[in-house]
Design a protein around this motif. Sequence first.
Motif, mmCIF file in Angstrom:
data_model
loop_
_atom_site.group_PDB
_atom_site.id
_atom_site.type_symbol
_atom_site.label_atom_id
_atom_site.label_comp_id
_atom_site.label_asym_id
_atom_site.label_seq_id
_atom_site.Cartn_x
_atom_site.Cartn_y
_atom_site.Cartn_z
ATOM 1 N N PRO A 260 -33.922 -16.606 -24.201
ATOM 2 C CA PRO A 260 -33.406 -15.913 -23.027
ATOM 3 C C PRO A 260 -32.353 -14.883 -23.418
ATOM 4 O O PRO A 260 -31.765 -14.957 -24.503
ATOM 5 N N ALA A 261 -32.094 -13.960 -22.527
ATOM 6 C CA ALA A 261 -31.055 -12.952 -22.759
ATOM 7 C C ALA A 261 -29.703 -13.633 -22.923
ATOM 8 O O ALA A 261 -29.437 -14.667 -22.316
ATOM 9 N N PHE A 262 -28.842 -13.043 -23.764
ATOM 10 C CA PHE A 262 -27.522 -13.620 -23.965
ATOM 11 C C PHE A 262 -26.503 -12.531 -24.279
ATOM 12 O O PHE A 262 -26.837 -11.423 -24.681
ATOM 13 N N PHE A 263 -25.238 -12.888 -24.071
ATOM 14 C CA PHE A 263 -24.108 -12.021 -24.370
ATOM 15 C C PHE A 263 -23.376 -12.594 -25.589
ATOM 16 O O PHE A 263 -23.256 -13.813 -25.716
ATOM 17 N N SER A 264 -22.848 -11.713 -26.452
ATOM 18 C CA SER A 264 -22.087 -12.192 -27.603
ATOM 19 C C SER A 264 -21.028 -11.180 -28.013
ATOM 20 O O SER A 264 -21.144 -9.985 -27.737
ATOM 21 N N LEU A 265 -19.988 -11.682 -28.671
ATOM 22 C CA LEU A 265 -18.911 -10.848 -29.191
ATOM 23 C C LEU A 265 -18.384 -11.446 -30.488
ATOM 24 O O LEU A 265 -18.055 -12.633 -30.540
ATOM 25 N N HIS A 266 -18.330 -10.611 -31.536
ATOM 26 C CA HIS A 266 -17.689 -11.001 -32.794
ATOM 27 C C HIS A 266 -16.220 -10.592 -32.747
ATOM 28 O O HIS A 266 -15.890 -9.528 -32.232
ATOM 29 N N ALA A 267 -15.375 -11.423 -33.310
ATOM 30 C CA ALA A 267 -13.946 -11.110 -33.424
ATOM 31 C C ALA A 267 -13.528 -11.403 -34.864
ATOM 32 O O ALA A 267 -13.457 -12.563 -35.279
ATOM 33 N N TRP A 268 -13.271 -10.345 -35.622
ATOM 34 C CA TRP A 268 -12.874 -10.470 -37.039
ATOM 35 C C TRP A 268 -11.382 -10.729 -37.105
ATOM 36 O O TRP A 268 -10.590 -9.851 -37.411
ATOM 37 N N VAL A 269 -10.998 -11.959 -36.798
ATOM 38 C CA VAL A 269 -9.580 -12.300 -36.740
ATOM 39 C C VAL A 269 -9.055 -12.849 -38.063
ATOM 40 O O VAL A 269 -7.848 -12.994 -38.233
ATOM 41 N N TRP A 270 -9.951 -13.150 -39.015
ATOM 42 C CA TRP A 270 -9.531 -13.718 -40.296
ATOM 43 C C TRP A 270 -9.825 -12.828 -41.495
ATOM 44 O O TRP A 270 -9.414 -13.141 -42.609
ATOM 45 N N HIS A 271 -10.563 -11.761 -41.315
ATOM 46 C CA HIS A 271 -10.893 -10.860 -42.422
ATOM 47 C C HIS A 271 -10.971 -9.442 -41.866
ATOM 48 O O HIS A 271 -11.612 -9.220 -40.849
ATOM 49 N N PRO A 272 -10.327 -8.480 -42.519
ATOM 50 C CA PRO A 272 -10.333 -7.108 -41.994
ATOM 51 C C PRO A 272 -11.736 -6.518 -41.890
ATOM 52 O O PRO A 272 -12.592 -6.784 -42.735
ATOM 53 N N ASN A 273 -11.937 -5.726 -40.860
ATOM 54 C CA ASN A 273 -13.195 -5.006 -40.685
ATOM 55 C C ASN A 273 -12.866 -3.536 -40.427
ATOM 56 O O ASN A 273 -12.366 -3.195 -39.356
ATOM 57 N N PRO A 274 -13.143 -2.661 -41.383
ATOM 58 C CA PRO A 274 -12.817 -1.250 -41.196
ATOM 59 C C PRO A 274 -13.610 -0.583 -40.069
ATOM 60 O O PRO A 274 -13.222 0.480 -39.598
ATOM 61 N N MET A 275 -14.684 -1.208 -39.608
ATOM 62 C CA MET A 275 -15.480 -0.657 -38.502
ATOM 63 C C MET A 275 -14.880 -1.021 -37.140
ATOM 64 O O MET A 275 -15.297 -0.497 -36.123
ATOM 65 N N GLY A 276 -13.925 -1.936 -37.135
ATOM 66 C CA GLY A 276 -13.302 -2.372 -35.891
ATOM 67 C C GLY A 276 -13.334 -3.879 -35.777
ATOM 68 O O GLY A 276 -14.290 -4.527 -36.191
ATOM 69 N N ARG A 277 -12.286 -4.437 -35.254
ATOM 70 C CA ARG A 277 -12.160 -5.891 -35.188
ATOM 71 C C ARG A 277 -13.290 -6.538 -34.388
ATOM 72 O O ARG A 277 -13.674 -7.674 -34.644
ATOM 73 N N PHE A 278 -13.863 -5.819 -33.410
ATOM 74 C CA PHE A 278 -14.841 -6.424 -32.512
ATOM 75 C C PHE A 278 -16.251 -5.860 -32.682
ATOM 76 O O PHE A 278 -17.058 -5.912 -31.770
ATOM 77 N N THR A 279 -16.566 -5.333 -33.851
ATOM 78 C CA THR A 279 -17.921 -4.885 -34.146
ATOM 79 C C THR A 279 -18.679 -6.010 -34.848
ATOM 80 O O THR A 279 -18.079 -6.916 -35.431
ATOM 81 N N MET A 280 -19.998 -5.964 -34.791
ATOM 82 C CA MET A 280 -20.808 -7.053 -35.351
ATOM 83 C C MET A 280 -20.816 -7.073 -36.869
ATOM 84 O O MET A 280 -20.703 -8.126 -37.479
ATOM 85 N N TRP A 281 -21.012 -5.911 -37.479
ATOM 86 C CA TRP A 281 -21.187 -5.840 -38.930
ATOM 87 C C TRP A 281 -19.881 -5.476 -39.609
ATOM 88 O O TRP A 281 -19.110 -4.680 -39.093
ATOM 89 N N ASN A 282 -19.675 -6.033 -40.799
ATOM 90 C CA ASN A 282 -18.467 -5.757 -41.569
ATOM 91 C C ASN A 282 -18.878 -5.299 -42.970
ATOM 92 O O ASN A 282 -19.468 -6.072 -43.724
ATOM 93 N N PRO A 283 -18.585 -4.052 -43.330
ATOM 94 C CA PRO A 283 -18.975 -3.561 -44.653
ATOM 95 C C PRO A 283 -18.231 -4.237 -45.797
ATOM 96 O O PRO A 283 -18.616 -4.084 -46.958
ATOM 97 N N ARG A 284 -17.191 -5.003 -45.493
ATOM 98 C CA ARG A 284 -16.455 -5.745 -46.526
ATOM 99 C C ARG A 284 -17.007 -7.149 -46.741
ATOM 100 O O ARG A 284 -16.455 -7.915 -47.528
ATOM 101 N N VAL A 285 -18.058 -7.489 -46.023
ATOM 102 C CA VAL A 285 -18.693 -8.800 -46.170
ATOM 103 C C VAL A 285 -20.075 -8.580 -46.769
ATOM 104 O O VAL A 285 -20.809 -7.673 -46.353
#
Length: 195
Positions: free
Chosen positions: A164-189
């Motif tokens: 079924p359809a769903f909503f989701s949000l990533h929060a990079w609160v423990w590792h920096p994400n240069p794309m933004g704290r709330f984006t899905m992908w992290n180029p540093r991972v």
Amino acid sequence: MRGAATLGAAALGVAALLAPFTAPADAGAGHHMGGGMGHHESRATRHDVAVARSATRGFQHTPAARAGGYALFKDVQGIACISMRGMGAMGVHYVDGALVDGKIQLRHPEALVYRFTTNGHLRLAALEYLVTRQAWRVDHPTGRPALFGHRFNLTPKGNRFGLPAFFSLHAWVWHPNPMGRFTMWNPRVHCPQGI
């Protein structure tokens, strides 16, 4: 309860795998945050990040996640570390399916997302909040959930997993994400081959 855990784990996997094909609710939001780690966040967002960090501090390593009711999630192909060429990765998800219940709780993310460190160990990097659209609509006839001042992304029904359809949000609160704290992908991972 077992069905809820299975649905929760499956829905999280779909979020991870379909993320590049779903449109963010706030397209472009978060990319202007100068590294995405608090530079231009509101006081309320900084407060919520501090609360989320405090609530998940004990889950830095996967044995604590397992002891807390979270289980390793793998996609339908058996892949545990979710990555996308050219974008980086999300990492390895541990899901508590009992939390996929129609509620969004800042202190209780549905998934804990781990990254591989340079020595090959897993360490907590992000939190993922997830709710099915059907469950959300019971008390919210319109709109999307929001947390940290950001609306969740929608993955529509009819996805290749038949969920079924769903909503989701990533929060990079423990590792920096240069794309933004709330984006899905992290180029540093990054994900090791075959994991």
